[in-house]
Design a protein around this motif. Structure first.
Motif, PDB file in Angstrom:
ATOM      1  N   VAL A  84       0.868  -1.173   0.000  1.00  0.00           N
ATOM      2  CA  VAL A  84       0.000   0.000   0.000  1.00  0.00           C
ATOM      3  C   VAL A  84       0.912   1.232   0.000  1.00  0.00           C
ATOM      4  CG1 VAL A  84      -1.865   1.243   1.167  1.00  0.00           C
ATOM      5  CG2 VAL A  84      -1.845  -1.262   1.165  1.00  0.00           C
ATOM      6  N   ASN A  85       1.511   1.441  -1.153  1.00  0.00           N
ATOM      7  CA  ASN A  85       2.342   2.606  -1.452  1.00  0.00           C
ATOM      8  C   ASN A  85       1.995   3.019  -2.875  1.00  0.00           C
ATOM      9  OD1 ASN A  85       4.780   0.926   0.326  1.00  0.00           O
ATOM     10  ND2 ASN A  85       4.331   3.039   0.850  1.00  0.00           N
ATOM     11  N   ASP A  86       2.227   4.286  -3.208  1.00  0.00           N
ATOM     12  CA  ASP A  86       1.957   4.740  -4.563  1.00  0.00           C
ATOM     13  C   ASP A  86       3.070   4.291  -5.511  1.00  0.00           C
ATOM     14  OD1 ASP A  86       4.037   6.900  -4.852  1.00  0.00           O
ATOM     15  OD2 ASP A  86       2.923   7.731  -3.152  1.00  0.00           O
ATOM     16  N   SER A  87       2.830   4.466  -6.797  1.00  0.00           N
ATOM     17  CA  SER A  87       3.766   4.009  -7.811  1.00  0.00           C
ATOM     18  C   SER A  87       5.106   4.729  -7.736  1.00  0.00           C
ATOM     19  CB  SER A  87       3.159   4.188  -9.203  1.00  0.00           C
ATOM     20  OG  SER A  87       3.936   3.531 -10.173  1.00  0.00           O
ATOM     21  N   PHE A  88       5.119   6.004  -7.362  1.00  0.00           N
ATOM     22  CA  PHE A  88       6.378   6.728  -7.231  1.00  0.00           C
ATOM     23  C   PHE A  88       7.275   6.065  -6.184  1.00  0.00           C
ATOM     24  CE2 PHE A  88       3.442   9.974  -8.815  1.00  0.00           C
ATOM     25  CZ  PHE A  88       4.153  10.471  -9.902  1.00  0.00           C
ATOM     26  N   VAL A  89       6.695   5.741  -5.044  1.00  0.00           N
ATOM     27  CA  VAL A  89       7.446   5.109  -3.952  1.00  0.00           C
ATOM     28  C   VAL A  89       7.900   3.706  -4.360  1.00  0.00           C
ATOM     29  CG1 VAL A  89       7.260   4.191  -1.597  1.00  0.00           C
ATOM     30  CG2 VAL A  89       6.352   6.460  -2.130  1.00  0.00           C
ATOM     31  N   MET A  90       6.994   2.931  -4.939  1.00  0.00           N
ATOM     32  CA  MET A  90       7.348   1.557  -5.311  1.00  0.00           C
ATOM     33  C   MET A  90       8.446   1.538  -6.378  1.00  0.00           C
ATOM     34  SD  MET A  90       5.697  -0.469  -3.330  1.00  0.00           S
ATOM     35  CE  MET A  90       5.574  -2.097  -4.068  1.00  0.00           C
ATOM     36  N   ASN A  91       8.358   2.436  -7.356  1.00  0.00           N
ATOM     37  CA  ASN A  91       9.392   2.480  -8.399  1.00  0.00           C
ATOM     38  C   ASN A  91      10.746   2.900  -7.823  1.00  0.00           C
ATOM     39  OD1 ASN A  91       7.561   1.663 -10.315  1.00  0.00           O
ATOM     40  ND2 ASN A  91       7.322   3.667 -11.255  1.00  0.00           N
ATOM     41  N   LYS A  92      10.750   3.870  -6.929  1.00  0.00           N
ATOM     42  CA  LYS A  92      12.009   4.320  -6.327  1.00  0.00           C
ATOM     43  C   LYS A  92      12.611   3.218  -5.465  1.00  0.00           C
ATOM     44  CE  LYS A  92      14.097   8.023  -6.839  1.00  0.00           C
ATOM     45  NZ  LYS A  92      15.055   8.177  -7.938  1.00  0.00           N
ATOM     46  N   TRP A  93      11.754   2.485  -4.751  1.00  0.00           N
ATOM     47  CA  TRP A  93      12.230   1.372  -3.930  1.00  0.00           C
ATOM     48  C   TRP A  93      12.820   0.273  -4.813  1.00  0.00           C
ATOM     49  CZ3 TRP A  93       9.045  -3.025  -1.514  1.00  0.00           C
ATOM     50  CH2 TRP A  93       9.775  -3.669  -0.502  1.00  0.00           C
ATOM     51  N   ALA A  94      12.140  -0.044  -5.920  1.00  0.00           N
ATOM     52  CA  ALA A  94      12.649  -1.059  -6.849  1.00  0.00           C
ATOM     53  C   ALA A  94      14.017  -0.632  -7.380  1.00  0.00           C
ATOM     54  CB  ALA A  94      11.669  -1.275  -7.998  1.00  0.00           C
ATOM     55  N   GLU A  95      14.158   0.640  -7.707  1.00  0.00           N
ATOM     56  CA  GLU A  95      15.447   1.157  -8.179  1.00  0.00           C
ATOM     57  C   GLU A  95      16.502   1.058  -7.082  1.00  0.00           C
ATOM     58  OE1 GLU A  95      17.255   5.550  -8.988  1.00  0.00           O
ATOM     59  OE2 GLU A  95      15.296   5.147  -9.896  1.00  0.00           O
ATOM     60  N   ASN A  96      16.138   1.462  -5.869  1.00  0.00           N
ATOM     61  CA  ASN A  96      17.049   1.420  -4.727  1.00  0.00           C
ATOM     62  C   ASN A  96      17.524  -0.003  -4.431  1.00  0.00           C
ATOM     63  OD1 ASN A  96      17.076   0.954  -1.506  1.00  0.00           O
ATOM     64  ND2 ASN A  96      17.975   2.961  -1.988  1.00  0.00           N
ATOM     65  N   GLN A  97      16.631  -0.974  -4.620  1.00  0.00           N
ATOM     66  CA  GLN A  97      16.948  -2.378  -4.341  1.00  0.00           C
ATOM     67  C   GLN A  97      17.626  -3.063  -5.533  1.00  0.00           C
ATOM     68  OE1 GLN A  97      16.095  -4.457  -1.360  1.00  0.00           O
ATOM     69  NE2 GLN A  97      16.254  -2.393  -0.566  1.00  0.00           N
ATOM     70  N   GLY A  98      17.730  -2.374  -6.664  1.00  0.00           N
ATOM     71  CA  GLY A  98      18.363  -2.959  -7.839  1.00  0.00           C
ATOM     72  C   GLY A  98      17.599  -4.138  -8.414  1.00  0.00           C
ATOM     73  N   LEU A  99      16.275  -4.070  -8.374  1.00  0.00           N
ATOM     74  CA  LEU A  99      15.468  -5.204  -8.823  1.00  0.00           C
ATOM     75  C   LEU A  99      15.622  -5.468 -10.316  1.00  0.00           C
ATOM     76  CD1 LEU A  99      12.096  -4.776  -6.892  1.00  0.00           C
ATOM     77  CD2 LEU A  99      14.141  -6.064  -6.249  1.00  0.00           C
ATOM     78  N   LYS A 100      15.784  -6.728 -10.633  1.00  0.00           N
ATOM     79  CA  LYS A 100      15.831  -7.198 -12.020  1.00  0.00           C
ATOM     80  C   LYS A 100      14.754  -8.255 -12.259  1.00  0.00           C
ATOM     81  CE  LYS A 100      19.825  -5.123 -13.042  1.00  0.00           C
ATOM     82  NZ  LYS A 100      19.601  -3.761 -12.662  1.00  0.00           N
ATOM     83  N   ASN A 101      14.351  -8.954 -11.205  1.00  0.00           N
ATOM     84  CA  ASN A 101      13.439 -10.084 -11.338  1.00  0.00           C
ATOM     85  C   ASN A 101      12.058  -9.831 -10.741  1.00  0.00           C
ATOM     86  OD1 ASN A 101      15.512 -11.833 -12.458  1.00  0.00           O
ATOM     87  ND2 ASN A 101      16.391 -11.818 -10.410  1.00  0.00           N
ATOM     88  N   VAL A 102      12.002  -9.336  -9.534  1.00  0.00           N
ATOM     89  CA  VAL A 102      10.727  -9.066  -8.874  1.00  0.00           C
ATOM     90  C   VAL A 102      10.136  -7.796  -9.454  1.00  0.00           C
ATOM     91  CG1 VAL A 102       9.626  -8.463  -6.672  1.00  0.00           C
ATOM     92  CG2 VAL A 102      11.392 -10.238  -6.737  1.00  0.00           C
ATOM     93  N   LYS A 103       8.836  -7.837  -9.725  1.00  0.00           N
ATOM     94  CA  LYS A 103       8.126  -6.662 -10.220  1.00  0.00           C
ATOM     95  C   LYS A 103       7.248  -6.125  -9.093  1.00  0.00           C
ATOM     96  CE  LYS A 103       8.373  -8.139 -14.921  1.00  0.00           C
ATOM     97  NZ  LYS A 103       8.060  -9.326 -15.647  1.00  0.00           N
ATOM     98  N   VAL A 104       7.210  -4.804  -8.959  1.00  0.00           N
ATOM     99  CA  VAL A 104       6.434  -4.184  -7.882  1.00  0.00           C
ATOM    100  C   VAL A 104       5.057  -3.777  -8.384  1.00  0.00           C
ATOM    101  CG1 VAL A 104       8.458  -3.445  -6.583  1.00  0.00           C
ATOM    102  CG2 VAL A 104       7.474  -1.905  -8.297  1.00  0.00           C
TER     103      VAL A 104
END
Length: 182
Positions: A84-104
């Motif tokens: 329960v976060n907005d897309s801006f937060v989820m995208n920044k978190w995915a970037e911060n975590q270096g995600l390549k496989n998990v989709k938010v």
């Protein structure tokens, strides 16, 4: 508990990268539905209280990210992390975590989480309404297996973690596949 449940059909308001957009924020809005994410696929969905929070960022998300190949070998097409976060937060978190496989998946208005019966108040932590921590194996939009942390309650004093861990879900898949093969 929720095995056999068809996921609720909702619209998620996402931001996706669009290289045709110039400037420092090359993203556009793109609505995606439950069917867009889950139809015709066997996936792991895991939900957590919030992006950038300690357990989520240190254990749960990295465990699913790093274990993707193991999940894929057990018949999983995608792994989705919902909060329960907005897309801006989820995208920044995915970037911060270096995600390549998990989709938010951003559930900013908590519509999906509410319809799943997993919305809780976390006002005791200053979070407001958030998802209770859980994971599910979802096959073509229907819950195949459910992994819910104990103690589902508003303003719970702890943040239980273990039942929905990547290790638990992967062990379940391995045992289920071994049983099916026998």
């Amino acid at each position: 508990m929720k095995a056999g449940l068809k996921l609720p059909e909702v619209t998620f308001h996402t931001r996706v990268r669009d290289d045709s957009i110039e400037g420092p924020n090359p993203f556009r809005w793109q609505d995606k539905t439950t069917s867009d994410y889950f139809a015709g696929k066997r996936v792991v969905l895991f939900a957590l209280p919030g992006a950038f929070t300690p357990t989520c960022s240190t254990y749960q998300l990295p465990g699913f990210e790093n274990g993707f190949d193991d999940f894929n070998a057990e018949g999983i097409d995608e792994i989705y992390c919902l909060s329960v976060n907005d897309s801006f937060v989820m995208n920044k978190w995915a970037e911060n975590q270096g995600l390549k496989n998990v989709k938010v998946i951003p559930d900013g208005s908590a519509e999906f989480t509410r319809k799943m019966g997993m919305l809780v108040a976390k006002d005791n932590l200053g979070f407001g309404a958030r998802s209770w921590r859980y994971a599910a194996i979802v096959n073509d939009g229907t819950v195949e297996a459910w992994f819910e942390e104990p103690g589902l309650a508003d303003n719970h004093g702890e943040d239980p973690y273990g039942v929905s861990s990547p290790e638990t879900v992967l062990n379940y898949l391995r045992e289920a596949n071994a049983t099916a093969a026998a």
